[in-house]
Design a protein around this motif. Sequence first.
Motif, PDB file in Angstrom:
ATOM      1  N   CYS A   1       0.810  -1.216   0.000  1.00 35.18           N
ATOM      2  CA  CYS A   1       0.000   0.000   0.000  1.00 35.18           C
ATOM      3  C   CYS A   1       0.847   1.272   0.000  1.00 35.18           C
ATOM      4  O   CYS A   1       1.622   1.539   0.914  1.00 35.18           O
ATOM      5  N   ASN A   2       0.664   2.043  -1.075  1.00 33.90           N
ATOM      6  CA  ASN A   2       1.268   3.369  -1.190  1.00 33.90           C
ATOM      7  C   ASN A   2       0.191   4.354  -1.624  1.00 33.90           C
ATOM      8  O   ASN A   2       0.448   5.259  -2.404  1.00 33.90           O
ATOM      9  N   LEU A   3      -1.011   4.121  -1.114  1.00 30.65           N
ATOM     10  CA  LEU A   3      -2.133   4.932  -1.583  1.00 30.65           C
ATOM     11  C   LEU A   3      -2.040   6.390  -1.148  1.00 30.65           C
ATOM     12  O   LEU A   3      -2.563   7.271  -1.811  1.00 30.65           O
ATOM     13  N   CYS A   4      -1.399   6.633  -0.010  1.00 25.07           N
ATOM     14  CA  CYS A   4      -1.227   8.033   0.381  1.00 25.07           C
ATOM     15  C   CYS A   4       0.261   8.331   0.530  1.00 25.07           C
ATOM     16  O   CYS A   4       1.113   7.451   0.396  1.00 25.07           O
TER      17      CYS A   4
ATOM     18  N   PHE B   1       2.115   8.766   2.910  1.00 23.26           N
ATOM     19  CA  PHE B   1       2.913   8.091   3.945  1.00 23.26           C
ATOM     20  C   PHE B   1       3.725   6.955   3.330  1.00 23.26           C
ATOM     21  O   PHE B   1       4.732   6.535   3.918  1.00 23.26           O
ATOM     22  N   LYS B   2       3.231   6.445   2.182  1.00 25.16           N
ATOM     23  CA  LYS B   2       3.954   5.419   1.427  1.00 25.16           C
ATOM     24  C   LYS B   2       4.483   4.297   2.334  1.00 25.16           C
ATOM     25  O   LYS B   2       5.691   4.032   2.383  1.00 25.16           O
ATOM     26  N   CYS B   3       3.595   3.678   3.063  1.00 22.77           N
ATOM     27  CA  CYS B   3       3.989   2.637   4.024  1.00 22.77           C
ATOM     28  C   CYS B   3       4.540   1.395   3.325  1.00 22.77           C
ATOM     29  O   CYS B   3       5.330   0.654   3.909  1.00 22.77           O
TER      30      CYS B   3
ATOM     31  N   ARG C   1      -1.422  -4.902   3.360  1.00 22.90           N
ATOM     32  CA  ARG C   1      -2.490  -4.718   4.364  1.00 22.90           C
ATOM     33  C   ARG C   1      -3.325  -5.985   4.579  1.00 22.90           C
ATOM     34  O   ARG C   1      -4.231  -5.985   5.404  1.00 22.90           O
TER      35      ARG C   1
ATOM     36  N   GLY D   1      -0.506  -0.195   8.132  1.00 24.32           N
ATOM     37  CA  GLY D   1       0.371   0.949   7.912  1.00 24.32           C
ATOM     38  C   GLY D   1      -0.012   2.081   8.846  1.00 24.32           C
ATOM     39  O   GLY D   1      -0.702   1.873   9.857  1.00 24.32           O
ATOM     40  N   ALA D   2       0.406   3.287   8.510  1.00 25.60           N
ATOM     41  CA  ALA D   2       0.184   4.439   9.392  1.00 25.60           C
ATOM     42  C   ALA D   2      -1.298   4.714   9.643  1.00 25.60           C
ATOM     43  O   ALA D   2      -1.677   5.188  10.710  1.00 25.60           O
ATOM     44  N   CYS D   3      -2.152   4.389   8.683  1.00 23.64           N
ATOM     45  CA  CYS D   3      -3.585   4.661   8.877  1.00 23.64           C
ATOM     46  C   CYS D   3      -4.223   3.638   9.807  1.00 23.64           C
ATOM     47  O   CYS D   3      -5.302   3.901  10.358  1.00 23.64           O
TER      48      CYS D   3
ATOM     49  N   THR E   1      -5.964   8.775   6.965  1.00 22.79           N
ATOM     50  CA  THR E   1      -4.506   8.664   7.009  1.00 22.79           C
ATOM     51  C   THR E   1      -3.869   9.862   7.708  1.00 22.79           C
ATOM     52  O   THR E   1      -2.728   9.781   8.145  1.00 22.79           O
TER      53      THR E   1
ATOM     54  N   PRO F   1      -7.691   5.180   1.852  1.00 24.99           N
ATOM     55  CA  PRO F   1      -7.238   3.797   2.115  1.00 24.99           C
ATOM     56  C   PRO F   1      -8.094   2.740   1.420  1.00 24.99           C
ATOM     57  O   PRO F   1      -7.741   1.562   1.422  1.00 24.99           O
TER      58      PRO F   1
END
Length: 302
Positions: free
Chosen positions: A3-6, A8-10, A14, A19-21, A57, A110
């Motif tokens: 997941c790099n949807l936002c 934060f590029k975690c 998932r 990730g961060a969210c 996020t 997300p």
Amino acid sequence: MNCNLCNFKCNVNRNERLGACGIDNSIYICHYGLHKGEEPFLTGKQGSGTIFFAGCTLRCIFCQNYQISRWNLKNQCISVKKLDIQGLEKIFWELKKIGAANINLVSPTPYVYSIIEAVNIARKKGFDLPIVYNTHGYDSIETVTLLNGIVDIYLPDLKYGDDAIGEKFSKARGIYSHGKKIIKAMYDQVGLLQKDENDIARKGIAIRHLVIPGHIESSLQVLDFIESVDREIQISLMSQYHPAGDAMEEKYPELKRTLSYEEYNKVVDYAYALGFKNLLIQEMESHRHYLPDFNREGVFEE
Ligand code: SF4
């Protein structure tokens, strides 16, 4: 899977870890229904078909949707529903049936992969309402590319004109620098807001900016940037700031009050001086009407 949807590029899978969210691979929503409190070009006669996704996020300390944006951290929203893709698509049709002007996806980032699948399934069956992507604007550029042909209307926030303020208040690095790139990518993809004969938006971009007490220079910076892209862009200049969430803490004294007339007027005057033509401004008392309670049946009632 990665997941790099936002921004934060975690880069996490998932299906296996968070990730961060803090949101796993399922779809969680807190509320859906017709919402008349959105901009007039979104609401029409019956309202915008709004779907509030759970979680976020960002961690904006003054978030007015605090109950749902922190749902997975503090579990303040009691009505979270877990859905599959077919369940999400079913809601699109339900909202259309009761007269929604569009499908308005709030805090969708997300859930983008599931949204794409649900929209594709619905479109194949003839679903014709515009899809509104109502986002904080911290999506990755790749996400905007993925959404090409899926989203009709982008409704991003550009919250700050200064990265340092953004990091302090939303706990995200480079939120202004990144927001500028995202808005340019969205604008390049869908162009200026186009409306039908009833003044309802069908396609394009509209930018929201919430004026924050004590940070007027940041708002002026935001307007300077938007003007450099296109002064015909639709802007919603919001005065509805109301102290909420962590903004009530002692360490943020300027955030413990609503916006003053002088502050808002300074920003509005500046916008007109820059030559913006498509500017929506709010009544100063509007903060009283836009405070939701997601644990109440009528979420937006006073
Ligand atoms: S949506 Fe953003 S915060 Fe959540 S896992 Fe993906 S990159 Fe990380």
